[in-house]
Design a protein around this motif. Structure first.
Motif, PDB file in Angstrom:
ATOM      1  N   LEU A  80       0.866  -1.191   0.000  1.00 30.28           N
ATOM      2  CA  LEU A  80       0.000   0.000   0.000  1.00 30.28           C
ATOM      3  C   LEU A  80       0.894   1.230   0.000  1.00 30.28           C
ATOM      4  O   LEU A  80       1.653   1.446   0.945  1.00 30.28           O
ATOM      5  CB  LEU A  80      -0.896   0.009   1.244  1.00 30.28           C
ATOM      6  CG  LEU A  80      -1.735   1.282   1.434  1.00 30.28           C
ATOM      7  CD1 LEU A  80      -2.814   1.406   0.367  1.00 30.28           C
ATOM      8  CD2 LEU A  80      -2.350   1.318   2.833  1.00 30.28           C
ATOM      9  N   ASP A  81       0.826   2.026  -1.063  1.00 25.73           N
ATOM     10  CA  ASP A  81       1.656   3.221  -1.202  1.00 25.73           C
ATOM     11  C   ASP A  81       0.893   4.422  -0.636  1.00 25.73           C
ATOM     12  O   ASP A  81      -0.297   4.592  -0.915  1.00 25.73           O
ATOM     13  CB  ASP A  81       1.960   3.416  -2.698  1.00 25.73           C
ATOM     14  CG  ASP A  81       2.974   4.502  -2.977  1.00 25.73           C
ATOM     15  OD1 ASP A  81       3.814   4.791  -2.106  1.00 25.73           O
ATOM     16  OD2 ASP A  81       2.937   5.055  -4.100  1.00 25.73           O
ATOM     17  N   HIS A  82       1.568   5.244   0.147  1.00 33.49           N
ATOM     18  CA  HIS A  82       0.950   6.449   0.720  1.00 33.49           C
ATOM     19  C   HIS A  82      -0.362   6.171   1.458  1.00 33.49           C
ATOM     20  O   HIS A  82      -1.366   6.862   1.233  1.00 33.49           O
ATOM     21  CB  HIS A  82       0.744   7.530  -0.354  1.00 33.49           C
ATOM     22  CG  HIS A  82       2.033   8.130  -0.813  1.00 33.49           C
ATOM     23  ND1 HIS A  82       2.754   9.016  -0.035  1.00 33.49           N
ATOM     24  CD2 HIS A  82       2.762   7.925  -1.934  1.00 33.49           C
ATOM     25  CE1 HIS A  82       3.862   9.339  -0.675  1.00 33.49           C
ATOM     26  NE2 HIS A  82       3.899   8.696  -1.826  1.00 33.49           N
ATOM     27  N   GLY A  83      -0.361   5.159   2.307  1.00 31.27           N
ATOM     28  CA  GLY A  83      -1.538   4.884   3.135  1.00 31.27           C
ATOM     29  C   GLY A  83      -1.952   6.154   3.874  1.00 31.27           C
ATOM     30  O   GLY A  83      -1.150   6.774   4.559  1.00 31.27           O
ATOM     31  N   ALA A 178      10.630  14.713  -6.298  1.00 30.86           N
ATOM     32  CA  ALA A 178       9.229  15.148  -6.219  1.00 30.86           C
ATOM     33  C   ALA A 178       8.353  14.189  -7.013  1.00 30.86           C
ATOM     34  O   ALA A 178       8.805  13.558  -7.974  1.00 30.86           O
ATOM     35  CB  ALA A 178       9.085  16.564  -6.773  1.00 30.86           C
ATOM     36  N   HIS A 179       7.095  14.093  -6.615  1.00 33.96           N
ATOM     37  CA  HIS A 179       6.150  13.259  -7.358  1.00 33.96           C
ATOM     38  C   HIS A 179       5.696  13.969  -8.627  1.00 33.96           C
ATOM     39  O   HIS A 179       5.701  15.193  -8.696  1.00 33.96           O
ATOM     40  CB  HIS A 179       4.920  12.958  -6.504  1.00 33.96           C
ATOM     41  CG  HIS A 179       5.208  12.140  -5.283  1.00 33.96           C
ATOM     42  ND1 HIS A 179       5.247  12.660  -4.026  1.00 33.96           N
ATOM     43  CD2 HIS A 179       5.472  10.815  -5.149  1.00 33.96           C
ATOM     44  CE1 HIS A 179       5.522  11.701  -3.141  1.00 33.96           C
ATOM     45  NE2 HIS A 179       5.662  10.570  -3.803  1.00 33.96           N
ATOM     46  N   GLY A 180       5.273  13.194  -9.621  1.00 32.37           N
ATOM     47  CA  GLY A 180       4.696  13.767 -10.836  1.00 32.37           C
ATOM     48  C   GLY A 180       5.740  13.995 -11.922  1.00 32.37           C
ATOM     49  O   GLY A 180       6.734  13.278 -11.993  1.00 32.37           O
ATOM     50  N   LEU A 206      13.159   5.724  -1.716  1.00 29.17           N
ATOM     51  CA  LEU A 206      13.142   6.923  -2.558  1.00 29.17           C
ATOM     52  C   LEU A 206      11.807   7.008  -3.297  1.00 29.17           C
ATOM     53  O   LEU A 206      11.418   6.080  -4.003  1.00 29.17           O
ATOM     54  CB  LEU A 206      14.302   6.853  -3.562  1.00 29.17           C
ATOM     55  CG  LEU A 206      14.560   8.087  -4.415  1.00 29.17           C
ATOM     56  CD1 LEU A 206      14.975   9.281  -3.559  1.00 29.17           C
ATOM     57  CD2 LEU A 206      15.648   7.792  -5.452  1.00 29.17           C
ATOM     58  N   HIS A 207      11.118   8.120  -3.121  1.00 31.19           N
ATOM     59  CA  HIS A 207       9.856   8.380  -3.826  1.00 31.19           C
ATOM     60  C   HIS A 207      10.101   9.407  -4.925  1.00 31.19           C
ATOM     61  O   HIS A 207      11.108  10.102  -4.933  1.00 31.19           O
ATOM     62  CB  HIS A 207       8.813   8.946  -2.857  1.00 31.19           C
ATOM     63  CG  HIS A 207       8.155   7.924  -1.977  1.00 31.19           C
ATOM     64  ND1 HIS A 207       6.805   7.740  -1.949  1.00 31.19           N
ATOM     65  CD2 HIS A 207       8.669   7.029  -1.107  1.00 31.19           C
ATOM     66  CE1 HIS A 207       6.503   6.783  -1.081  1.00 31.19           C
ATOM     67  NE2 HIS A 207       7.625   6.335  -0.548  1.00 31.19           N
ATOM     68  N   GLY A 208       9.133   9.510  -5.841  1.00 29.50           N
ATOM     69  CA  GLY A 208       9.207  10.555  -6.874  1.00 29.50           C
ATOM     70  C   GLY A 208      10.363  10.349  -7.832  1.00 29.50           C
ATOM     71  O   GLY A 208      11.038  11.292  -8.228  1.00 29.50           O
ATOM     72  N   VAL A 228      12.983   1.765  -4.458  1.00 31.13           N
ATOM     73  CA  VAL A 228      12.817   2.933  -5.328  1.00 31.13           C
ATOM     74  C   VAL A 228      11.458   2.850  -6.012  1.00 31.13           C
ATOM     75  O   VAL A 228      11.132   1.850  -6.656  1.00 31.13           O
ATOM     76  CB  VAL A 228      13.953   3.011  -6.377  1.00 31.13           C
ATOM     77  CG1 VAL A 228      13.740   4.204  -7.302  1.00 31.13           C
ATOM     78  CG2 VAL A 228      15.311   3.115  -5.688  1.00 31.13           C
ATOM     79  N   ASN A 229      10.653   3.906  -5.839  1.00 26.21           N
ATOM     80  CA  ASN A 229       9.275   3.921  -6.355  1.00 26.21           C
ATOM     81  C   ASN A 229       9.187   4.569  -7.740  1.00 26.21           C
ATOM     82  O   ASN A 229       9.736   5.643  -7.954  1.00 26.21           O
ATOM     83  CB  ASN A 229       8.386   4.752  -5.420  1.00 26.21           C
ATOM     84  CG  ASN A 229       8.136   4.079  -4.083  1.00 26.21           C
ATOM     85  OD1 ASN A 229       8.686   3.038  -3.780  1.00 26.21           O
ATOM     86  ND2 ASN A 229       7.284   4.696  -3.289  1.00 26.21           N
ATOM     87  N   TYR A 230       8.441   3.911  -8.613  1.00 21.96           N
ATOM     88  CA  TYR A 230       8.158   4.474  -9.940  1.00 21.96           C
ATOM     89  C   TYR A 230       6.662   4.391 -10.212  1.00 21.96           C
ATOM     90  O   TYR A 230       6.086   3.307 -10.184  1.00 21.96           O
ATOM     91  CB  TYR A 230       8.889   3.691 -11.029  1.00 21.96           C
ATOM     92  CG  TYR A 230      10.385   3.875 -11.030  1.00 21.96           C
ATOM     93  CD1 TYR A 230      10.963   4.984 -11.644  1.00 21.96           C
ATOM     94  CD2 TYR A 230      11.216   2.940 -10.438  1.00 21.96           C
ATOM     95  CE1 TYR A 230      12.344   5.148 -11.652  1.00 21.96           C
ATOM     96  CE2 TYR A 230      12.597   3.097 -10.438  1.00 21.96           C
ATOM     97  CZ  TYR A 230      13.153   4.211 -11.052  1.00 21.96           C
ATOM     98  OH  TYR A 230      14.515   4.368 -11.058  1.00 21.96           O
TER      99      TYR A 230
HETATM  100 ZN   LIG Z   1       5.482   8.626  -3.063  1.00 21.74          ZN
END
Ligand SMILES: [Zn+2]
Length: 283
Positions: A80-83, A178-180, A206-208, A228-230
């Motif tokens: 679950l991402d960003h619960g 940063a996200h996006g 690591l996000h974003g 690492v999130n994509y």
């Molecule tokens: Zn994130």
């Protein structure tokens, strides 16, 4: 069978590579990400944000990703991402998610600790890892508003105190990403990664990362990032392949055909990222 992210991330931490965590939006994303993991013999995390869950429900995503895990020869975890709160995390655990993030980064330091601690206690009892976030990953997170103008960097001393007091098993940190979609080339503050790595002993996240140059990500992994999130670039890849097919074949109305090209684009980019993270052959 689905596995938790615990052993995956501890192995990554020990052996200085990172596991890719890829946000999946539908069945085609799940199949395309699994294909990349199989081809590269890579452990893989598939994850969904509350915004994505809203489209179908936790049970649908659990169904798809657990079916993928059942066929897989590589370890697959569902995260679950960003619960967005205690209740959401409990709902994910009940459905069968094998890893959750509680994101209290928008709260004060003390409120973030209290919230994270409450989820981490349940995770510990159930044997499910709990990721938390301290500091700010900028940009537009899930379907929320854009975050701007705040000091984005996680303080290493705060990180140490946060991990000790919450019992979280991994930590997402603010290091300049940063996200996006980035409007200019992002810059990961490597000294911050190193300082936090020295201060805490849990795997760092690591996000974003969509749009961050691979060299910067590889260096951050060398400096201690283990997950690492994509998300954004998978959406872009799928849409690009799908639209390109439809532009060339405007008369086609079987959605499986453009989807196949979208899936090929996802598999391609995920393989490139897995190679860069060093997770190839670690399954
Ligand atoms: Zn994130």
């Amino acid at each position: 069978m689905l596995v938790t992210t615990k052993d995956m991330l501890l192995d990554a931490q020990k052996n200085h590579y990172a596991v890719g965590a890829f946000n999946v939006e539908n069945l085609e994303f799940v199949m395309a990400v699994l294909a990349a993991a199989e081809e590269t013999k890579s452990p893989v995390i598939m994850q969904t944000t509350p915004g994505t869950i809203k489209t179908a429900g936790l049970d649908y995503f659990y169904g798809m990703v657990s079916a993928a895990a059942a066929r897989a020869s590589v370890p697959v975890a569902l995260h679950l991402d960003h619960g967005d709160g205690f209740d959401r995390c409990m709902q994910a655990l009940r459905v069968g998610y094998t890893s959750v993030m509680i994101d209290g980064s928008h709260e004060s330091f003390e409120d973030n600790i209290a919230l994270t601690k409450s989820v981490a206690a349940v995770g510990a009892a159930m044997g499910v890892p709990v990721e938390a976030e301290l500091g700010k990953v900028g940009g537009k997170e899930d379907d929320g508003p854009a975050v701007e103008g705040e000091n984005p960097y996680t303080d290493p001393d705060e990180a140490r105190e946060f991990v000790e007091r919450t019992g979280c098993t991994s930590l997402a940190i603010g290091v300049g990403t940063a996200h996006g979609v980035y409007t200019e080339t992002p810059h990961i503050e490597q000294d911050v990664v190193k300082a936090i790595r020295a201060a805490v002993d849990v795997p760092l996240v690591l996000h974003g990362t969509s749009g961050v140059p691979d060299e910067q990500v590889a260096e951050a992994v060398k400096n201690g990032i283990c997950k690492v999130n994509y998300a954004t670039e998978l959406r872009q890849a799928y849409t690009k392949g799908y639209m390109a097919f439809m532009a060339e074949n405007p008369g086609v109305f079987d959605p499986k055909k453009p989807a196949k090209q979208g899936m090929a684009e996802i598999t391609n980019i995920v393989k490139i990222r897995m190679e860069n993270l060093g997770s190839v052959g670690r399954a």
